[in-house]
Design a protein around this motif. Sequence first.
Motif, PDB file in Angstrom:
ATOM      1  N   MET A 268       0.656  -1.257  -0.242  1.00 12.86           N
ATOM      2  CA  MET A 268       0.435  -0.137   0.255  1.00 12.86           C
ATOM      3  C   MET A 268       1.080   0.888   0.095  1.00 12.86           C
ATOM      4  SD  MET A 268      -2.835  -1.919  -0.068  1.00 12.86           S
ATOM      5  CE  MET A 268      -3.865  -0.395   0.476  1.00 12.86           C
ATOM      6  N   VAL A 269       0.335   2.580   0.126  1.00  7.58           N
ATOM      7  CA  VAL A 269       1.181   3.595  -0.431  1.00  7.58           C
ATOM      8  C   VAL A 269       0.491   4.831   0.342  1.00  7.58           C
ATOM      9  CG1 VAL A 269       1.659   5.513  -2.233  1.00  7.58           C
ATOM     10  CG2 VAL A 269       1.432   3.585  -2.717  1.00  7.58           C
ATOM     11  N   CYS A 270       1.462   5.081   1.360  1.00  3.80           N
ATOM     12  CA  CYS A 270       1.186   6.405   2.267  1.00  3.80           C
ATOM     13  C   CYS A 270       1.958   7.567   2.123  1.00  3.80           C
ATOM     14  CB  CYS A 270       1.088   5.587   3.490  1.00  3.80           C
ATOM     15  SG  CYS A 270       0.671   7.065   4.554  1.00  3.80           S
ATOM     16  N   SER A 271       0.916   8.684   1.938  1.00  6.53           N
ATOM     17  CA  SER A 271       1.840  10.304   1.626  1.00  6.53           C
ATOM     18  C   SER A 271       2.153  10.372   3.005  1.00  6.53           C
ATOM     19  CB  SER A 271       0.424  11.123   0.476  1.00  6.53           C
ATOM     20  OG  SER A 271       1.149  11.991   0.924  1.00  6.53           O
ATOM     21  N   LYS A 272       3.413  10.854   2.726  1.00  6.59           N
ATOM     22  CA  LYS A 272       3.281  11.237   4.138  1.00  6.59           C
ATOM     23  C   LYS A 272       2.237  12.506   4.884  1.00  6.59           C
ATOM     24  CE  LYS A 272       6.703  14.548   6.080  1.00  6.59           C
ATOM     25  NZ  LYS A 272       8.062  15.169   5.976  1.00  6.59           N
TER      26      LYS A 272
ATOM     27  N   ASN B 139       7.389   9.746   0.142  1.00  3.56           N
ATOM     28  CA  ASN B 139       6.058   8.940   0.394  1.00  3.56           C
ATOM     29  C   ASN B 139       6.703   7.717   0.147  1.00  3.56           C
ATOM     30  OD1 ASN B 139       3.765  10.704  -0.897  1.00  3.56           O
ATOM     31  ND2 ASN B 139       5.112  11.058  -2.617  1.00  3.56           N
ATOM     32  N   GLY B 140       5.722   6.861   0.968  1.00  2.00           N
ATOM     33  CA  GLY B 140       6.150   5.347   1.394  1.00  2.00           C
ATOM     34  C   GLY B 140       5.429   4.054   1.467  1.00  2.00           C
ATOM     35  N   TYR B 141       5.610   3.143   1.624  1.00  2.76           N
ATOM     36  CA  TYR B 141       4.223   2.280   1.270  1.00  2.76           C
ATOM     37  C   TYR B 141       4.931   0.785   2.493  1.00  2.76           C
ATOM     38  CZ  TYR B 141       6.368   3.638  -3.009  1.00  2.76           C
ATOM     39  OH  TYR B 141       6.236   4.144  -4.048  1.00  2.76           O
ATOM     40  N   HIS B 142       3.118   1.005   2.953  1.00  4.19           N
ATOM     41  CA  HIS B 142       3.056   0.179   4.432  1.00  4.19           C
ATOM     42  C   HIS B 142       3.124  -1.577   4.107  1.00  4.19           C
ATOM     43  CE1 HIS B 142       2.391   3.540   6.257  1.00  4.19           C
ATOM     44  NE2 HIS B 142       1.172   3.939   5.846  1.00  4.19           N
TER      45      HIS B 142
ATOM     46  N   ALA C 271       6.009  -5.821   7.557  1.00  6.25           N
ATOM     47  CA  ALA C 271       6.651  -4.233   8.316  1.00  6.25           C
ATOM     48  C   ALA C 271       6.278  -3.038   9.096  1.00  6.25           C
ATOM     49  CB  ALA C 271       7.685  -4.123   6.776  1.00  6.25           C
ATOM     50  N   GLY C 272       4.975  -3.095   8.405  1.00  6.70           N
ATOM     51  CA  GLY C 272       4.058  -1.663   9.675  1.00  6.70           C
ATOM     52  C   GLY C 272       4.700  -0.439   8.445  1.00  6.70           C
ATOM     53  N   PHE C 273       3.860  -0.010   9.029  1.00  8.84           N
ATOM     54  CA  PHE C 273       3.692   2.036   8.940  1.00  8.84           C
ATOM     55  C   PHE C 273       5.496   1.854   7.901  1.00  8.84           C
ATOM     56  CE2 PHE C 273       0.350   1.380  11.085  1.00  8.84           C
ATOM     57  CZ  PHE C 273      -0.814   2.638  10.387  1.00  8.84           C
TER      58      PHE C 273
ATOM     59  N   HIS D   8      10.227   2.300   1.197  1.00  9.17           N
ATOM     60  CA  HIS D   8       9.610   0.934   0.787  1.00  9.17           C
ATOM     61  C   HIS D   8      10.398   0.276   2.643  1.00  9.17           C
ATOM     62  CE1 HIS D   8       7.479  -2.520  -0.919  1.00  9.17           C
ATOM     63  NE2 HIS D   8       8.648  -2.711  -0.256  1.00  9.17           N
ATOM     64  N   LYS D   9       9.669  -0.528   2.984  1.00  4.47           N
ATOM     65  CA  LYS D   9       9.826  -0.373   4.465  1.00  4.47           C
ATOM     66  C   LYS D   9       9.986  -2.017   4.724  1.00  4.47           C
ATOM     67  CE  LYS D   9       9.465  -0.475   9.577  1.00  4.47           C
ATOM     68  NZ  LYS D   9       8.532   0.076  10.836  1.00  4.47           N
ATOM     69  N   LEU D  10      11.443  -2.709   5.017  1.00  8.93           N
ATOM     70  CA  LEU D  10      11.153  -3.687   4.964  1.00  8.93           C
ATOM     71  C   LEU D  10      10.989  -5.052   6.447  1.00  8.93           C
ATOM     72  CD1 LEU D  10      14.357  -5.158   2.855  1.00  8.93           C
ATOM     73  CD2 LEU D  10      11.825  -4.671   2.051  1.00  8.93           C
ATOM     74  N   ILE D  11      11.294  -4.827   8.025  1.00  8.47           N
ATOM     75  CA  ILE D  11      11.233  -4.879   8.627  1.00  8.47           C
ATOM     76  C   ILE D  11      10.320  -4.020   9.714  1.00  8.47           C
ATOM     77  CG2 ILE D  11      13.110  -5.708   8.764  1.00  8.47           C
ATOM     78  CD1 ILE D  11      14.676  -4.516   9.712  1.00  8.47           C
ATOM     79  N   ARG D  12       9.824  -5.159  10.334  1.00 12.22           N
ATOM     80  CA  ARG D  12       9.158  -4.722  11.679  1.00 12.22           C
ATOM     81  C   ARG D  12       9.777  -3.948  13.059  1.00 12.22           C
ATOM     82  NH1 ARG D  12       3.654  -4.052  13.224  1.00 12.22           N
ATOM     83  NH2 ARG D  12       2.768  -5.291  11.509  1.00 12.22           N
ATOM     84  N   THR D  13      10.950  -4.900  13.062  1.00  5.87           N
ATOM     85  CA  THR D  13      11.233  -4.612  14.170  1.00  5.87           C
ATOM     86  C   THR D  13      12.842  -4.794  14.210  1.00  5.87           C
ATOM     87  OG1 THR D  13      11.409  -6.521  14.966  1.00  5.87           O
ATOM     88  CG2 THR D  13       9.858  -4.657  15.839  1.00  5.87           C
ATOM     89  N   ALA D  14      14.242  -3.975  15.044  1.00 10.45           N
ATOM     90  CA  ALA D  14      15.643  -4.579  14.669  1.00 10.45           C
ATOM     91  C   ALA D  14      15.354  -6.262  14.933  1.00 10.45           C
ATOM     92  CB  ALA D  14      16.077  -3.803  15.732  1.00 10.45           C
TER      93      ALA D  14
END
Length: 626
Positions: A1-5, A153-156, A160-162, A201-207
Amino acid sequence: MVCSKKSLLIAGIATGLSILPAAHAQEGGNSYLVEYAQGQLSPNVLSSLKVIGRNGNNYIAQGYLSAQQVAGLEHVNGVILEPDYGLSLSNNSLDYLQNSSHSLDTLNNSELEPYWLRATGINSLPIALNEIPVCIIDSGVDSAHPDLPNNINGYHSVYAGFWNQDALSHGTHMAGIIAAQGNGIGVKGALSEGVAKLQVHKLIRTAHGKNSSISGGSLIEAIEVCANSGAKVINMSLSGDQFSPMTMAVIDRLTYDRGVIFVAAAGNHGSQLKKLSGLHNDSLHYPASYHNVLSIGALDTNGVAASFSPANGEIDLVAPGSKIISTANRSHFAVQQVGVQQGSGAEELISYTQIDVGVNSHSMQATLPAQCIYSLTAEDVEQQIAERTLSYNTRVALSNAQSSCKAANGKVLVIDYPQSTSGSVKGLDYYTEFPTLLVHQWPVVGDTSNITLNISSFHSNYVVGAGTSQATAIISGGIARLWSQNPQWSNTDIINAIKETSYDLGSSGHDNVYGYGLPNFAKALSYLHAGRTPDCPQEWYQNKPYSGGEKVTYNGIVYTAHYWNKNLSPSAAPSMWEAQGACDMNNASTSQPTDGGYSTLDFSGLEEEEVSYSCEGLSLMCGGGR
């Protein structure tokens, strides 16, 4: 999904791709990548897969397959199977500045122009004139950081979450290197002035907790989404040691069809001893070592290859990778040191991994009630190591332990575990915002009363990084600013100009330690404006389609294609090519380290401060030595 800042509204992606969990065993089997054509797979297999990319007319999908499904696919002609693979963002280090008059807090009221802007000639380029979107495939970004541009801009994803909640500070650090703004505070990035557009583009939710592993399928999908959203430069400050033909095929297609430039970290597995011994054969890491990815090594503050920077035949370029000051996730508290004291005894430092997401783990001295110590079973350990997951019952037990700890007024949950011959536990499949530490060797035996924990954490708007990840972001930002001067230049034009004008730091010409050298982006711009081209065209590559009249270099000979062709080398299909004569592939760059502007050691302000390593093991997340 796409999320605008700006709006934080969620909208659908035209590609219809979705992210799956990282590769580990589940009840349905193991995770695989599958390449297939329309009509080749049964409904039973298709129901287990989700499409994440394309290779020509074939689909690339990811899913969990049973042993029976795998056995059946192995007999289907034309279907390709790959076990899904893992990658890591953690091969980097953080330096923490010692307290002095030049603390990082000064950046809240003043601005630093980093030395690497001068060392690479980026500061001599005109401001970014046209939009060249850069996609950062990473841990997310603190998009509201006051030093980052508005146009992010980014992708949920479910996994990986937000995207605008960085899992640590890695992605935010890369974003600042690429595009921290010239606004009078903090630091300047490569795109500090003019037009800057970032995609995340976020790949992980936590470290180190739940959903902290990266699968190859997730990387393929991220690449596809970035390209379909218009990215021209894709920054991948991550690496793994497994070669994936499917990932390479996706990168090749987008390089030739979309004109994307891929930039990736070569890894931090280099050896200073091997370099001193003249051994330049470190293992290849991916995606950096794929043909159409720029593999980036790192320089230390003396202008030579950093000890951790690998040396191999796929290194393309190097950039500063030490004392890199950039933006940090303002919501993240990174635990740096943990000491245990029992009664009036001496404090003992322990090895640990921070499991919580870091929103509440501030520095503290806290009494540890007995209710705040939880022990995993041997079965839990084996499952976490082998499958990178915990059972439902174990996760419930951990949640109950957390509740009991809170009820006893505890501030930290400590999790210990029995040692295993299968390996070490690097994280836990568990999500929590409550301060939680996985302790690798709990020193308290017997009486658990009167225990005090002394926790030291780091939290700031800015942090100092070191690694090939940082060097990679410098190159990505420099490419975007250079390309912004004329978006009509092709990706090949840009890459050729950079390689031809780089400072030749090692042996004459391309070498395994420095590649083509340290880019001089200002000279690359002059090269492009002059309409120059390399003496030798790019080498022939089997997966590239060639048009009639296009030139290649093959075994030191320049050839011109008669007709469109692919996978046909001049030796295999001589009728398709016409020899033009020999060329010297070992020509060195005309730029030398003594040229004006080469100022790797031209530090200023904070960069002159001595630093101390608070994290061992070159881990950006800092896991107490693990």
